[in-house]
Write an enzyme that holds these catalytic residues in place. Structure first.
Site, PDB file in Angstrom:
ATOM      1  N   ASP A  19      -5.603   5.782  -6.282  1.00 37.76           N
ATOM      2  CA  ASP A  19      -4.823   5.948  -5.068  1.00 37.76           C
ATOM      3  C   ASP A  19      -4.781   4.558  -4.415  1.00 37.76           C
ATOM      4  O   ASP A  19      -5.457   3.628  -4.869  1.00 37.76           O
ATOM      5  CB  ASP A  19      -5.524   6.971  -4.167  1.00 37.76           C
ATOM      6  N   ASP A  21      -3.666   3.872  -0.373  1.00 41.65           N
ATOM      7  CA  ASP A  21      -3.926   3.854   1.076  1.00 41.65           C
ATOM      8  C   ASP A  21      -5.304   4.430   1.401  1.00 41.65           C
ATOM      9  O   ASP A  21      -5.615   5.566   1.040  1.00 41.65           O
ATOM     10  CB  ASP A  21      -2.857   4.663   1.811  1.00 41.65           C
TER      11      ASP A  21
END
Length: 279
Positions: A19, A21
């Site tokens: 991922d 953020d």
């Protein structure tokens, strides 16, 4: 009655899927700054972590809907979104790598797989950020992101992900694995989901990884961690219900050994995952 013993005979990890953020970059904090600025403008209280926890990891439209329903603003969802987006254009270019990220990605760039399938460790990105926001957050960090080749970057507006199938659905991580398997060297055996390690900070993201049949590292923001005190095992199993009742047969079991919580990405335990780091 006790449940089944945690699985311990995992194969070595051959692919790491990330991922972005709140996991690689501090951009989740930028989202909070922008959102709270607009909320304050309309006399609303700051965004609590109980709500932010539901937004993290989800595609923009889904997160925006949840936020607007909570905020009860005197303006439309479209106006709120537009005002927030203007602020994001100012703050996203200041995004910085989180502690341990630069070393971790640097190590994985040259790491090898332990055991009979010895070879390079493959890396892919799986972020809910759409292309425009991705560029705002990463254009000044091109060297850091060179470990993710362009064909192994799956973004939130990727047309190969069906509408409504963003995180916590498993599609984005299955697609990230597909991008790796479609570009393996001749003779390299196809990588299976259980040979993948998903790195996530959000609860919907962990659920996406677990539904994809992959092992998961959960490295949450300290405030998110507080929100789930006492529920860590449900998070690691992907059983918090953030994805509703769809595909529940794909989630894990409590304490099944497929997930691990880390406070940060510093001093990552490579050997535990069958990863050999050079030097």
């Amino acid at each position: 009655m006790s449940g089944p013993a945690p699985k311990s005979d995992f194969p070595p990890i051959r692919a790491c899927l990330f991922d972005m953020d709140g996991l690689l970059l501090d951009s989740e904090d930028k989202y909070t700054i922008c959102t709270n600025t607009v909320l304050q403008k309309y006399g609303r209280p700051p965004l609590p972590w109980s709500i932010k926890a539901q937004l993290q990891g989800r595609p923009g439209p889904a997160a925006s809907k949840i936020l607007h329903e909570w905020a009860q603003l005197p303006v439309s969802q479209e106006v709120f979104y537009a005002e927030t987006k203007d602020l994001q254009k100012i703050h996203f270019p200041d995004s910085k790598p989180l502690p341990g990220v630069e070393k971790l990605l640097g190590d994985l760039a040259t790491a090898k797989v332990k055991g009979e399938k010895a070879g390079k460790v493959h890396i892919a990105l799986a972020t809910s950020s759409h292309e425009a926001n991705f560029k705002l957050k990463t254009s000044h960090l091109e060297e850091l992101f060179t470990v993710f080749s362009s064909d192994r970057r799956v973004l939130g507006d990727d047309q190969r992900i069906a509408e409504g199938r963003g995180k916590p659905s498993p599609d984005i991580y299955l697609l990230a694995l597909q991008t790796i398997n479609s570009s393996l060297e001749p003779g390299e055996e196809e990588i299976r989901p259980e040979e993948c390690l998903v790195f996530e900070d959000s609860v919907p993201g962990v659920e996406a990884g677990r539904r994809a049949g992959m092992r998961v590292i959960w490295c949450p923001h300290p405030e998110l961690r507080k929100e789930y005190t006492g529920k860590e095992e449900e998070v690691l199993a992907g059983r918090t219900g953030s994805g509703g009742e769809v595909d529940m047969h794909l989630v894990g079991e409590i304490k099944d050994g497929w997930g691990e919580h880390l406070d940060s990405l510093m001093d990552f335990p490579y050997a535990k995952y069958g990863i050999l780091v050079q030097g």
